[in-house]
Design a protein around this motif. Structure first.
Motif, PDB file in Angstrom:
ATOM      1  N   ALA A 120      12.811   2.070  -7.520  1.00 41.27           N
ATOM      2  CA  ALA A 120      13.350   3.150  -6.686  1.00 41.27           C
ATOM      3  C   ALA A 120      12.398   3.469  -5.541  1.00 41.27           C
ATOM      4  O   ALA A 120      12.825   3.659  -4.388  1.00 41.27           O
ATOM      5  CB  ALA A 120      13.601   4.397  -7.533  1.00 41.27           C
ATOM      6  N   VAL A 121      11.104   3.505  -5.841  1.00 42.43           N
ATOM      7  CA  VAL A 121      10.100   3.789  -4.812  1.00 42.43           C
ATOM      8  C   VAL A 121      10.018   2.632  -3.817  1.00 42.43           C
ATOM      9  O   VAL A 121       9.879   2.844  -2.610  1.00 42.43           O
ATOM     10  CB  VAL A 121       8.721   4.057  -5.453  1.00 42.43           C
ATOM     11  CG1 VAL A 121       7.625   4.122  -4.388  1.00 42.43           C
ATOM     12  CG2 VAL A 121       8.761   5.352  -6.251  1.00 42.43           C
ATOM     13  N   LEU A 122      10.114   1.413  -4.319  1.00 44.29           N
ATOM     14  CA  LEU A 122      10.094   0.237  -3.451  1.00 44.29           C
ATOM     15  C   LEU A 122      11.233   0.321  -2.427  1.00 44.29           C
ATOM     16  O   LEU A 122      11.015   0.121  -1.225  1.00 44.29           O
ATOM     17  CB  LEU A 122      10.227  -1.035  -4.284  1.00 44.29           C
ATOM     18  CG  LEU A 122      10.339  -2.351  -3.498  1.00 44.29           C
ATOM     19  CD1 LEU A 122       9.070  -2.607  -2.701  1.00 44.29           C
ATOM     20  CD2 LEU A 122      10.635  -3.516  -4.448  1.00 44.29           C
ATOM     21  N   ILE A 123      12.433   0.620  -2.902  1.00 45.94           N
ATOM     22  CA  ILE A 123      13.588   0.733  -2.003  1.00 45.94           C
ATOM     23  C   ILE A 123      13.368   1.836  -0.972  1.00 45.94           C
ATOM     24  O   ILE A 123      13.606   1.664   0.225  1.00 45.94           O
ATOM     25  CB  ILE A 123      14.876   0.999  -2.814  1.00 45.94           C
ATOM     26  CG1 ILE A 123      15.222  -0.220  -3.672  1.00 45.94           C
ATOM     27  CG2 ILE A 123      16.037   1.353  -1.887  1.00 45.94           C
ATOM     28  CD1 ILE A 123      16.325   0.019  -4.680  1.00 45.94           C
TER      29      ILE A 123
ATOM     30  N   GLY B 241       0.912   2.281 -15.197  1.00 42.36           N
ATOM     31  CA  GLY B 241       1.850   1.222 -15.581  1.00 42.36           C
ATOM     32  C   GLY B 241       3.194   1.780 -16.008  1.00 42.36           C
ATOM     33  O   GLY B 241       4.245   1.199 -15.701  1.00 42.36           O
ATOM     34  N   ILE B 242       3.159   2.907 -16.730  1.00 43.09           N
ATOM     35  CA  ILE B 242       4.421   3.533 -17.165  1.00 43.09           C
ATOM     36  C   ILE B 242       5.176   4.090 -15.951  1.00 43.09           C
ATOM     37  O   ILE B 242       6.393   3.933 -15.832  1.00 43.09           O
ATOM     38  CB  ILE B 242       4.143   4.652 -18.192  1.00 43.09           C
ATOM     39  CG1 ILE B 242       3.563   4.047 -19.475  1.00 43.09           C
ATOM     40  CG2 ILE B 242       5.411   5.451 -18.486  1.00 43.09           C
ATOM     41  CD1 ILE B 242       3.190   5.055 -20.532  1.00 43.09           C
ATOM     42  N   ILE B 243       4.438   4.741 -15.032  1.00 42.64           N
ATOM     43  CA  ILE B 243       5.059   5.281 -13.811  1.00 42.64           C
ATOM     44  C   ILE B 243       5.711   4.155 -13.008  1.00 42.64           C
ATOM     45  O   ILE B 243       6.843   4.276 -12.522  1.00 42.64           O
ATOM     46  CB  ILE B 243       4.012   6.014 -12.938  1.00 42.64           C
ATOM     47  CG1 ILE B 243       3.478   7.245 -13.656  1.00 42.64           C
ATOM     48  CG2 ILE B 243       4.595   6.379 -11.579  1.00 42.64           C
ATOM     49  CD1 ILE B 243       4.498   8.335 -13.859  1.00 42.64           C
ATOM     50  N   LYS B 244       4.993   3.028 -12.889  1.00 42.21           N
ATOM     51  CA  LYS B 244       5.519   1.901 -12.117  1.00 42.21           C
ATOM     52  C   LYS B 244       6.772   1.331 -12.764  1.00 42.21           C
ATOM     53  O   LYS B 244       7.736   0.976 -12.064  1.00 42.21           O
ATOM     54  CB  LYS B 244       4.447   0.817 -12.006  1.00 42.21           C
ATOM     55  CG  LYS B 244       4.854  -0.345 -11.113  1.00 42.21           C
ATOM     56  CD  LYS B 244       3.718  -1.340 -10.942  1.00 42.21           C
ATOM     57  CE  LYS B 244       4.139  -2.482 -10.025  1.00 42.21           C
ATOM     58  NZ  LYS B 244       3.031  -3.461  -9.860  1.00 42.21           N
ATOM     59  N   LYS B 245       6.764   1.270 -14.105  1.00 39.98           N
ATOM     60  CA  LYS B 245       7.916   0.732 -14.812  1.00 39.98           C
ATOM     61  C   LYS B 245       9.136   1.632 -14.635  1.00 39.98           C
ATOM     62  O   LYS B 245      10.268   1.162 -14.483  1.00 39.98           O
ATOM     63  CB  LYS B 245       7.583   0.568 -16.294  1.00 39.98           C
ATOM     64  CG  LYS B 245       8.688  -0.101 -17.103  1.00 39.98           C
ATOM     65  CD  LYS B 245       8.249  -0.322 -18.530  1.00 39.98           C
ATOM     66  CE  LYS B 245       9.339  -1.023 -19.339  1.00 39.98           C
ATOM     67  NZ  LYS B 245       8.924  -1.243 -20.734  1.00 39.98           N
ATOM     68  N   MET B 246       8.881   2.963 -14.656  1.00 48.11           N
ATOM     69  CA  MET B 246       9.981   3.927 -14.571  1.00 48.11           C
ATOM     70  C   MET B 246      10.514   4.074 -13.142  1.00 48.11           C
ATOM     71  O   MET B 246      11.719   4.187 -12.928  1.00 48.11           O
ATOM     72  CB  MET B 246       9.520   5.300 -15.080  1.00 48.11           C
ATOM     73  CG  MET B 246       9.196   5.335 -16.564  1.00 48.11           C
ATOM     74  SD  MET B 246       8.605   6.963 -17.092  1.00 48.11           S
ATOM     75  CE  MET B 246      10.073   7.957 -16.844  1.00 48.11           C
ATOM     76  N   TYR B 247       9.613   4.102 -12.154  1.00 49.57           N
ATOM     77  CA  TYR B 247      10.012   4.446 -10.789  1.00 49.57           C
ATOM     78  C   TYR B 247       9.773   3.337  -9.760  1.00 49.57           C
ATOM     79  O   TYR B 247      10.100   3.500  -8.591  1.00 49.57           O
ATOM     80  CB  TYR B 247       9.250   5.694 -10.317  1.00 49.57           C
ATOM     81  CG  TYR B 247       9.458   6.905 -11.195  1.00 49.57           C
ATOM     82  CD1 TYR B 247      10.679   7.564 -11.214  1.00 49.57           C
ATOM     83  CD2 TYR B 247       8.413   7.391 -11.989  1.00 49.57           C
ATOM     84  CE1 TYR B 247      10.870   8.690 -12.011  1.00 49.57           C
ATOM     85  CE2 TYR B 247       8.587   8.505 -12.789  1.00 49.57           C
ATOM     86  CZ  TYR B 247       9.811   9.160 -12.795  1.00 49.57           C
ATOM     87  OH  TYR B 247       9.980  10.260 -13.577  1.00 49.57           O
ATOM     88  N   GLY B 248       9.207   2.229 -10.196  1.00 50.42           N
ATOM     89  CA  GLY B 248       8.769   1.200  -9.255  1.00 50.42           C
ATOM     90  C   GLY B 248       9.838   0.716  -8.292  1.00 50.42           C
ATOM     91  O   GLY B 248       9.636   0.709  -7.065  1.00 50.42           O
TER      92      GLY B 248
ATOM     93  N   THR C  49       0.836  -1.211   0.000  1.00 49.93           N
ATOM     94  CA  THR C  49       0.000   0.000   0.000  1.00 49.93           C
ATOM     95  C   THR C  49       0.866   1.254   0.000  1.00 49.93           C
ATOM     96  O   THR C  49       0.577   2.222  -0.714  1.00 49.93           O
ATOM     97  CB  THR C  49      -0.927   0.002   1.234  1.00 49.93           C
ATOM     98  OG1 THR C  49      -1.757  -1.161   1.193  1.00 49.93           O
ATOM     99  CG2 THR C  49      -1.790   1.251   1.263  1.00 49.93           C
ATOM    100  N   ARG C  50       1.919   1.253   0.780  1.00 47.86           N
ATOM    101  CA  ARG C  50       2.818   2.413   0.842  1.00 47.86           C
ATOM    102  C   ARG C  50       3.457   2.676  -0.515  1.00 47.86           C
ATOM    103  O   ARG C  50       3.557   3.831  -0.958  1.00 47.86           O
ATOM    104  CB  ARG C  50       3.910   2.186   1.892  1.00 47.86           C
ATOM    105  CG  ARG C  50       3.384   2.072   3.311  1.00 47.86           C
ATOM    106  CD  ARG C  50       4.480   1.653   4.278  1.00 47.86           C
ATOM    107  NE  ARG C  50       5.510   2.678   4.422  1.00 47.86           N
ATOM    108  CZ  ARG C  50       5.864   3.202   5.590  1.00 47.86           C
ATOM    109  NH1 ARG C  50       5.261   2.810   6.709  1.00 47.86           N
ATOM    110  NH2 ARG C  50       6.813   4.094   5.654  1.00 47.86           N
ATOM    111  N   VAL C  51       3.898   1.614  -1.179  1.00 46.68           N
ATOM    112  CA  VAL C  51       4.531   1.766  -2.490  1.00 46.68           C
ATOM    113  C   VAL C  51       3.511   2.266  -3.504  1.00 46.68           C
ATOM    114  O   VAL C  51       3.793   3.179  -4.297  1.00 46.68           O
ATOM    115  CB  VAL C  51       5.157   0.433  -2.953  1.00 46.68           C
ATOM    116  CG1 VAL C  51       5.637   0.540  -4.402  1.00 46.68           C
ATOM    117  CG2 VAL C  51       6.314   0.046  -2.028  1.00 46.68           C
TER     118      VAL C  51
END
Length: 450
Positions: free
Chosen positions: A61-64, A52-59, A26-28
């Motif tokens: 980095a945001v997860l970390i 989907g594009i945002i997740k592919k580009m930043y997923g 949820t946080r991610v």
């Protein structure tokens, strides 16, 4: 999420944090949605880029980023909830931390922690700590009165220059022919100090002169310091670098700094009107002020000896040194392993002292109130004002200075730390026997040479 502690020994442990997808998903997702609202990407209006594009580009980095935040919160909460008294901060385990695979959904993190040992902070009147009282002798009183007279003197008009005067007049740059230089420097209200001239020849040309006399001198020789030289000529330092001419100084006024005399006027100026009425009373007040100043020295020395006493009581306490060295290197990139190893004896004492203070605060329920900081603020203000010859100020007079110090965030933090240490040392003073010893200032100074 699962958080567990593994006790390695009395001083070392590990904290293992296991995260599943439900803990961070949820946080991610929320963070990526926030990115989506702000993202400006070619081909899409602001905020309209497909998720989907945002997740592919930043997923990743945001997860970390979100996992790091979650780990930090989890560590902090676990330590607080379990009342763990740790040294330094948790460090990633060098032996148990597995390499992370961000394509997996579950993660495991292992941190090393160092546990604080219990310190001996019990005090007894059987324990002795020296308390040095500096003797105020007549020579000290004489020197202090001399200093007071100097700081309370005033500039007095005199007829003739003898070598220590302040002179006002007109300053005119001369050409090579000895006449006023066309377009040269001309200062109508110049002022200079004969006493601060660095060249004896320049002093001699002023000596014996009176108002109305003209003096031909070279100010670049008299004042080799370019800041002083430029100030006299009323030009910039850069411009002064290129001016080496002789000048004519037409004297209009001569004043000499005359030290104050030891009389009623001085008594009233220093201690308030009518509070001191004789030389004997004046010397007694000066002695009292010196004793107060020296008491601060005595109190400082007590903190040194009391700290040494408490460290001696805890010399057998063992610290998790391997962890502490790792932590020091991890948090200070300028430190080297060689420097840490070389100076660790002093670091060890400082770590122990911080632990002793912490245990004393808990054991004695020590708290710092605003009034405690205000008291320290008065002491700081009084010490600063005494440097300018202001003595005998009341608490009410010092309160204004103390309040201003407390309004400054950095100063307030400093006053808090000093007030806290004062309370800690007050507890030590009350708990042990102070052995008072009168000592000369010379011998007192030698205590710090050991």
């Amino acid at each position: 999420m699962n958080v567990t502690k593994n006790q390695i020994d009395d001083l070392n442990a590990t904290i293992k944090i296991q995260l599943d997808k439900d803990d961070y998903a949820t946080r991610v997702s929320d963070a990526l949605k926030d990115y989506q609202k702000k993202a400006v990407i070619d081909g899409f209006r602001k905020g309209k880029t497909p998720f989907g594009i945002i997740k592919k580009m930043y997923g990743k980095a945001v997860l970390i980023e979100e996992i790091n935040k979650l780990i930090g919160e989890s560590l902090s909460n676990y330590i607080q909830e379990n009342d763990l008294n740790i040294l330094g901060e948790p460090l990633p385990s060098e032996t148990e931390q597995k390499e992370l695979n961000l394509d997996e959904e579950s993660f495991e993190f292992v941190y090393d922690i160092a546990l604080s040992p219990a310190m001996n902070v019990k005090l007894s009147k059987r324990e002795k700590v020296p308390y040095y009282i500096i003797k105020v002798d007549d020579e000290m009183i004489d020197k202090q009165i001399e200093s007071i007279c100097k700081s309370n003197g005033e500039l007095t008009p005199v007829d003739t220059i003898e070598g220590s005067e302040y002179v006002k007049g007109e300053l005119i740059e001369l050409g090579e022919d000895g006449k006023p230089k066309e377009g040269g420097i001309h200062v109508e209200d110049a002022s200079l100090s004969v006493e601060h001239m660095k060249d004896e020849e320049q002093v001699k040309v002023f000596t014996g002169k009176q108002a109305g006399n003209e003096v031909i001198f070279n100010p670049s020789k008299a004042y080799p310091n370019k800041t002083d030289y430029a100030a006299l000529l009323q030009i910039s330092k850069e411009e002064a670098e290129h001016v080496t001419s002789d000048f004519c100084f037409i004297i209009s006024e001569i004043k000499r700094y005359v030290e104050a005399e030891v009389n009623q006027a001085l008594f009233d100026k220093v201690y308030g009107e009518g509070n001191v009425k004789s030389v004997e009373e004046f010397r007694a007040r000066v002695k009292e002020d010196l004793a107060k100043q020296f008491k601060a020295h005595s109190e400082y020395r007590l903190t040194v000896d009391a700290r040494d006493k408490m460290l001696k009581k805890n010399e057998d306490v063992v610290l998790p040194e391997a962890f502490l060295k790792r932590w020091m290197l991890a948090t200070n990139k300028e430190l080297t392993q060689e420097a840490v190893d070389k100076d660790f004896d002093s670091y060890r004492d400082e770590f122990k002292w911080q632990l002793i203070k912490g245990d004393m605060i808990k054991e004695n329920n020590i708290k710092v109130e605003d009034e405690d900081m205000k008291v320290v603020g008065r002491e700081v203000a009084a010490a600063q004002l005494q440097q300018y010859g202001l003595y005998g100020l009341s608490d009410e007079q010092l309160d204004g200075f103390a309040v201003r110090l407390l309004e400054n965030e950095k100063q307030r933090a400093s006053l808090y730390d000093r007030a806290l240490e004062n309370k800690i040392f007050s507890v030590i003073k009350e708990g042990v026997k102070l052995e008072e010893q009168e000592i000369s200032m010379e011998d007192f100074g030698k205590l710090f040479e050991k």
